[in-house]
Enzyme design. Structure first.
Site, PDB file in Angstrom:
ATOM      1  N   GLY A  96       0.801  -1.230   0.000  1.00 22.08           N
ATOM      2  CA  GLY A  96       0.000   0.000   0.000  1.00 22.08           C
ATOM      3  C   GLY A  96       0.829   1.272   0.000  1.00 22.08           C
ATOM      4  O   GLY A  96       1.625   1.479   0.902  1.00 22.08           O
ATOM      5  N   SER A  97       0.643   2.136  -0.994  1.00 23.67           N
ATOM      6  CA  SER A  97       1.529   3.300  -1.119  1.00 23.67           C
ATOM      7  C   SER A  97       1.058   4.195  -2.256  1.00 23.67           C
ATOM      8  O   SER A  97      -0.058   4.068  -2.747  1.00 23.67           O
ATOM      9  CB  SER A  97       2.955   2.806  -1.390  1.00 23.67           C
ATOM     10  OG  SER A  97       2.917   1.783  -2.381  1.00 23.67           O
ATOM     11  N   ARG A  98       1.951   5.112  -2.718  1.00 20.87           N
ATOM     12  CA  ARG A  98       1.645   5.956  -3.859  1.00 20.87           C
ATOM     13  C   ARG A  98       2.928   6.322  -4.583  1.00 20.87           C
ATOM     14  O   ARG A  98       4.028   6.179  -4.026  1.00 20.87           O
ATOM     15  CB  ARG A  98       0.908   7.224  -3.412  1.00 20.87           C
ATOM     16  CG  ARG A  98       1.756   8.237  -2.695  1.00 20.87           C
ATOM     17  CD  ARG A  98       0.921   9.362  -2.110  1.00 20.87           C
ATOM     18  NE  ARG A  98       0.653  10.453  -3.042  1.00 20.87           N
ATOM     19  CZ  ARG A  98      -0.267  11.391  -2.822  1.00 20.87           C
ATOM     20  NH1 ARG A  98      -1.035  11.330  -1.744  1.00 20.87           N
ATOM     21  NH2 ARG A  98      -0.449  12.369  -3.674  1.00 20.87           N
TER      22      ARG A  98
END
Length: 214
Positions: A181-183
């Site tokens: 989970g990240s960007r």
């Protein structure tokens, strides 16, 4: 560096091995319910670390998405890594997206900088400047500057980056991975023409985020 990617990213091999051994051990001891839970976890880990081949647009001025996910920002901001005003396009990845990161456009890596930080929800704007992150600055053959920043998320605890300064890279090349989970933020010249809008779903290497004017 195009590391081996036989459908399942190598970053996931240790996790898959650990969960598989645990599931088999629970099964051998007759702990059926726990073994089923472990096998479900195995399937989740398997889908998280999938790394399928992708189509890469041939047009030279096309900047492609560095990650799978959803567009959460298209705005003019200050690029703190290349010290300039820029158009920022941000891609948010949830735990069900492919997390292999790709080079947005070909060129030469001018810098690679890691910054320790927090782990707030990567869907929030402040994650771009407060979370743990790793930034690469790319200079293209046409002289444009494109910055790609891997940003850790709420439960992400490891950013992996495989490129180094002065290295020549190609659009769509696998260059890193962010676990769980990240960007990824992409900073472009201000005259770039965006091809996505907030809320759009994008695919790494295949979706064109923007087109460079020069």
């Amino acid at each position: 560096m195009n590391y081996p990617h036989p459908i399942i990213a190598r970053e996931g091999w240790p996790f898959l091995a650990i969960v598989a051994v645990l599931a088999l051990a629970l099964q051998s001891f007759g702990l059926t319910f726990l073994s089923v839970v472990a096998w479900i976890l195995f399937i989740f880990v398997l889908q998280f670390f999938r790394d399928p081949p992708r189509y890469i647009p041939a047009q030279k001025n096309a900047v492609v998405s560095p990650a799978d996910g959803r567009i959460v920002a298209v705005e003019r901001v200050e690029d703190p890594y290349a010290q300039r005003e820029a158009l920022k396009i941000s891609v948010f990845m949830n735990v069900f997206n492919v997390h292999s990161n790709r080079i947005p456009i070909g060129g030469e890596i001018k810098s690679v900088d890691y910054f320790p930080g927090l782990f707030v929800n990567a869907d929030l704007d402040k994650a771009s400047t407060q979370n743990e992150r790793n930034a690469i600055v790319i200079h293209t053959e046409s002289g444009a500057t494109v910055t790609a920043v891997q940003v850790a998320g709420l439960i992400a605890r490891r950013i992996l980056c495989y490129v180094k300064p002065t290295e020549a890279v190609e659009k769509g090349q696998r260059y890193g991975f962010i676990r769980f989970g990240s960007r990824v933020d992409v900073y472009l010249p201000t005259d770039s023409v965006p091809k996505v809008a907030i809320g759009d779903k994008v695919s790494a290497s295949s979706t064109v985020l923007a087109e460079l004017v020069s």
